[in-house]
Write a protein that holds these residues in place. Sequence first.
Motif, PDB file in Angstrom:
ATOM      1  N   PHE A 292      -4.087 -12.274   7.935  1.00 25.78           N
ATOM      2  CA  PHE A 292      -2.805 -12.113   7.249  1.00 25.78           C
ATOM      3  C   PHE A 292      -3.008 -11.314   5.979  1.00 25.78           C
ATOM      4  N   PHE A 293      -1.889 -10.771   5.472  1.00 23.32           N
ATOM      5  CA  PHE A 293      -1.914 -10.065   4.194  1.00 23.32           C
ATOM      6  C   PHE A 293      -1.338 -11.010   3.150  1.00 23.32           C
ATOM      7  N   PRO A 294      -2.099 -11.322   2.083  1.00 19.18           N
ATOM      8  CA  PRO A 294      -1.737 -12.455   1.236  1.00 19.18           C
ATOM      9  C   PRO A 294      -0.767 -12.187   0.094  1.00 19.18           C
ATOM     10  N   ILE A 295      -0.517 -10.937  -0.272  1.00 15.45           N
ATOM     11  CA  ILE A 295       0.292 -10.678  -1.464  1.00 15.45           C
ATOM     12  C   ILE A 295       1.756 -10.967  -1.152  1.00 15.45           C
ATOM     13  N   ASP A 296       2.350 -11.845  -1.947  1.00 12.70           N
ATOM     14  CA  ASP A 296       3.676 -12.378  -1.644  1.00 12.70           C
ATOM     15  C   ASP A 296       4.530 -12.415  -2.916  1.00 12.70           C
ATOM     16  N   PRO A 297       5.272 -11.322  -3.200  1.00 15.72           N
ATOM     17  CA  PRO A 297       6.095 -11.306  -4.412  1.00 15.72           C
ATOM     18  C   PRO A 297       7.413 -12.056  -4.276  1.00 15.72           C
ATOM     19  N   GLY A 298       7.661 -12.629  -3.108  1.00 15.56           N
ATOM     20  CA  GLY A 298       8.919 -13.335  -2.899  1.00 15.56           C
ATOM     21  C   GLY A 298       9.865 -12.499  -2.068  1.00 15.56           C
ATOM     22  N   ALA A 299      10.308 -11.375  -2.600  1.00 21.85           N
ATOM     23  CA  ALA A 299      11.174 -10.470  -1.850  1.00 21.85           C
ATOM     24  C   ALA A 299      10.392  -9.857  -0.687  1.00 21.85           C
ATOM     25  N   ASP A 300      11.123  -9.524   0.378  1.00 25.45           N
ATOM     26  CA  ASP A 300      10.478  -8.845   1.512  1.00 25.45           C
ATOM     27  C   ASP A 300      10.401  -7.357   1.200  1.00 25.45           C
ATOM     28  N   ALA A 301       9.576  -7.037   0.213  1.00 31.16           N
ATOM     29  CA  ALA A 301       9.469  -5.678  -0.295  1.00 31.16           C
ATOM     30  C   ALA A 301       8.660  -4.800   0.648  1.00 31.16           C
ATOM     31  N   SER A 302       8.857  -3.489   0.530  1.00 38.39           N
ATOM     32  CA  SER A 302       8.016  -2.553   1.274  1.00 38.39           C
ATOM     33  C   SER A 302       6.633  -2.522   0.632  1.00 38.39           C
ATOM     34  N   LEU A 303       5.611  -2.374   1.457  1.00 34.90           N
ATOM     35  CA  LEU A 303       4.249  -2.392   0.925  1.00 34.90           C
ATOM     36  C   LEU A 303       3.931  -1.124   0.136  1.00 34.90           C
ATOM     37  N   GLY A 304       4.578  -0.016   0.451  1.00 31.67           N
ATOM     38  CA  GLY A 304       4.428   1.168  -0.384  1.00 31.67           C
ATOM     39  C   GLY A 304       4.969   0.917  -1.781  1.00 31.67           C
ATOM     40  N   GLY A 305       6.129   0.271  -1.863  1.00 27.89           N
ATOM     41  CA  GLY A 305       6.697  -0.071  -3.159  1.00 27.89           C
ATOM     42  C   GLY A 305       5.860  -1.094  -3.901  1.00 27.89           C
ATOM     43  N   MET A 306       5.299  -2.045  -3.163  1.00 26.13           N
ATOM     44  CA  MET A 306       4.438  -3.053  -3.791  1.00 26.13           C
ATOM     45  C   MET A 306       3.192  -2.408  -4.392  1.00 26.13           C
ATOM     46  N   ALA A 307       2.632  -1.420  -3.694  1.00 23.47           N
ATOM     47  CA  ALA A 307       1.478  -0.717  -4.255  1.00 23.47           C
ATOM     48  C   ALA A 307       1.893   0.110  -5.466  1.00 23.47           C
ATOM     49  N   ALA A 308       3.044   0.764  -5.366  1.00 24.28           N
ATOM     50  CA  ALA A 308       3.502   1.630  -6.456  1.00 24.28           C
ATOM     51  C   ALA A 308       3.770   0.845  -7.738  1.00 24.28           C
ATOM     52  N   THR A 309       4.179  -0.423  -7.613  1.00 21.78           N
ATOM     53  CA  THR A 309       4.467  -1.232  -8.801  1.00 21.78           C
ATOM     54  C   THR A 309       3.338  -2.205  -9.135  1.00 21.78           C
ATOM     55  N   ARG A 310       2.242  -2.156  -8.379  1.00 21.31           N
ATOM     56  CA  ARG A 310       1.115  -3.072  -8.572  1.00 21.31           C
ATOM     57  C   ARG A 310       1.606  -4.528  -8.520  1.00 21.31           C
ATOM     58  N   ALA A 311       2.361  -4.837  -7.482  1.00 23.37           N
ATOM     59  CA  ALA A 311       2.980  -6.151  -7.333  1.00 23.37           C
ATOM     60  C   ALA A 311       1.931  -7.236  -7.101  1.00 23.37           C
TER      61      ALA A 311
END
Length: 456
Positions: free
Chosen positions: A128-147
């Motif tokens: 599994f991929f563990p990073i979980d900001p709550g929202a079902d965000a896009s992973l490109g956006g998560m990388a771009a914002t260092r989520a």
Amino acid sequence: MPLNPALLDQLSAIFGDRLSTSAAVREHHGKDESHFPPCPPDAVVFALSTAEVAAAVKACAQHQTPVIAFGTGTSLEGHVAALRGGVCVDVAGMNAVLGVRPQDMDVTIQPGVTRKQLNEYLRDSGLFFPIDPGADASLGGMAATRASGTNAVRYGTMRDNVLSLEVVLPDGRVIRTASRARKSSAGYDLTRLFVGSEGTLGIITELTLRLQGIPEAVSAAVCPFPSVEAAMQTVILTIQSGIPVARIEFLDEVMADAVNRYSKTDHAVAPTLFFEFHGSAAGVREQAEKVQAIAADFGAPDFRWATSAEERTRLWAARHNAYYAGIALKPGCRAWTTDACVPISRLADCLMETRADLARCSLTSAIVGHVGDGNFHVMLLVDPKRPEDSAEAEAVNRRIVRRALAMDGTCTGEHGIGHGKMEFLDEEFGDGLDVMRRIKAAIDPQGIMNPGKIVS
């Protein structure tokens, strides 16, 4: 001002009917989940490949036109606002999982893949991929914002879990930032440069991510506390004791009540910690028993366990809905959400001083936090029809940020800078901000990539 007709012709030739200038589409792409008003682009293109993104960026560069990337629009600092107009490149349609390598425990995906989509795809792989900001965000956006999010205390942030990126640069060139090797000493760390760059240096079009094995055993618990200070001291001692908890989430009594109303739960209306433990059956039991003993020492003996997958899912769904639960406390209001993060030893001090500050504030407020890594959020409910509400929220936010900075913390633990927190970077970095400006100018000399974000 409207786009150059020659640029529109070029974009139309590339995207056909996937180019839109309609007001509704533009407005949707000019806003995120933040309190900032919409700031729409002049046109939106819906890209389906790296080649199309590169062609769009190259055309915009020829006409010195701003380019803003868009994934799911769940950011919280105005990241997608087209402050100077331009073209929005929507990459949500680039949502393919390109390759899973179980033996290497990594995966390559396009940027529009969301975290829930990826974990559903991985469900039968044992990973599994563990990073979980709550929202079902896009992973490109998560990388771009260092989520990061709820699992960061154990698994780190996007910074720790991105192995390599494919990026379209401001002149349309495409680069790869690293190989799939787990470590490298080769040159500058370009991957970390683009992780957290918020689309100001280029557009991410492919990601290779580190995966984790699904734990043998998982258990979760909810524990109310007699005070915020008791809850924070429990967190601090848990981390300092080296107990490898997967998640420690905090709700103050206002947010606990809001979550109960919104998600139809029955948690105590009190400062509350949510815990989750990952590992072997014996390891999970040992971790939980240690944390339970620490909590009892601080006056909170009541651990409410959630051991079945259904119970845990319901528990964390309620926690993830806290943002919407908070907004529901005052219908018609928008949430102004702060994002301070401090060293774990200063967490109790920072939170208690912030609570005293909020007691003097006229706005309805609630606190949530990924407190296992010293990160907490204050939600301030602002009536958009009352300018005085926004002014008060802005003043409170400034005090929270400066309090965190005085404690050797940061103005943003995970939401990023966008255009909402630019004023604090000079205080946090000093001459380091000038280095950021020089990097931006070197990579994007025309200043077309998401202008008005991070650095002026």
